[in-house]
Write an enzyme that holds these catalytic residues in place. Structure first.
Site, short mmCIF file in Angstrom:
data_model
loop_
_atom_site.label_atom_id
_atom_site.label_comp_id
_atom_site.label_asym_id
_atom_site.label_seq_id
_atom_site.Cartn_x
_atom_site.Cartn_y
_atom_site.Cartn_z
N CYS A 187 0.84 -1.21 0.00
CA CYS A 187 0.00 0.00 0.00
C CYS A 187 0.87 1.26 0.00
CB CYS A 187 -0.96 -0.06 1.19
SG CYS A 187 -2.27 1.16 1.19
N HIS A 188 0.88 2.04 1.09
CA HIS A 188 1.73 3.22 1.22
C HIS A 188 3.08 2.86 1.85
CE1 HIS A 188 -2.16 5.17 0.61
NE2 HIS A 188 -1.52 6.29 0.35
#
Length: 183
Positions: free
Chosen positions: A117-118
């Site tokens: 994801c991030h």
């Protein structure tokens, strides 16, 4: 899960702080432990527990096993970096967390550094994204490209020790690739 490996005797660190995307820490931790791995949650700032972010609100607390400053990368076979917007943004500004990731990448025992994801923001900050193939949550694609990475839109991208995925839907493939590299 179709990607079952015997991880007995393997140690995996999950580096996170409050604001981690809940499913991206808890699910990999459970899946890796089910395969026999010992999983330590590492954090910063002397926290004894950290709180997840569950979609649009604060979620579950997770116990912290060690502070990143007290952990040696050479004690682990893999490092997992969960996403969420808050967690990697805080960690990429923490010198000890970034140093741990850099040292883990250089450590021969460490077979995989997984970021979802991030989480790849930490690969940018630790300069591991440069000249690597990666994926991420789409909103940080430009950050990765600007850091010199080659970005792909796939559920899991593996390049050397780096294993990256886009979002919680990719967790089975993400954990499967990490498990394969560690086993």
């Amino acid at each position: 899960m179709s990607n079952q490996f015997n991880l007995t005797g393997k140690k995996i660190a999950i580096l996170a702080t409050s604001g981690f995307e809940q499913s991206e820490l808890i699910k990999p931790k459970e899946m890796l432990a089910e395969q026999g791995a010992e999983v330590d949650v590492l954090s910063i700032d002397d926290q004894t527990s950290i709180t997840g972010w569950d979609q649009d609100q604060w979620g579950e607390k997770v116990a912290v096993d060690k502070q990143v400053t007290a952990a040696a990368p050479g004690d682990y076979d893999a490092v997992v970096l969960p996403g969420g917007q808050i967690n990697p943004d805080i960690l990429r500004n923490n010198e000890q967390a970034v140093s741990f990731i850099k040292r883990a990448h250089a450590e021969t025992r460490v077979r995989a550094i997984g970021a979802i994801c991030h989480g790849p923001w930490l690969l940018i900050e630790s300069e591991l994204a440069r000249d690597s193939k990666v994926t991420s949550f789409p909103s940080i694609k430009t950050d990765l490209l600007n850091a010199g990475a080659a970005w792909e839109d796939n559920e899991v991208v593996h390049d050397g020790k780096l294993v990256t995925s886009r979002n919680p839907d990719d967790i089975p493939a993400f954990v499967g690739k990490i498990s394969e590299l560690v086993a």
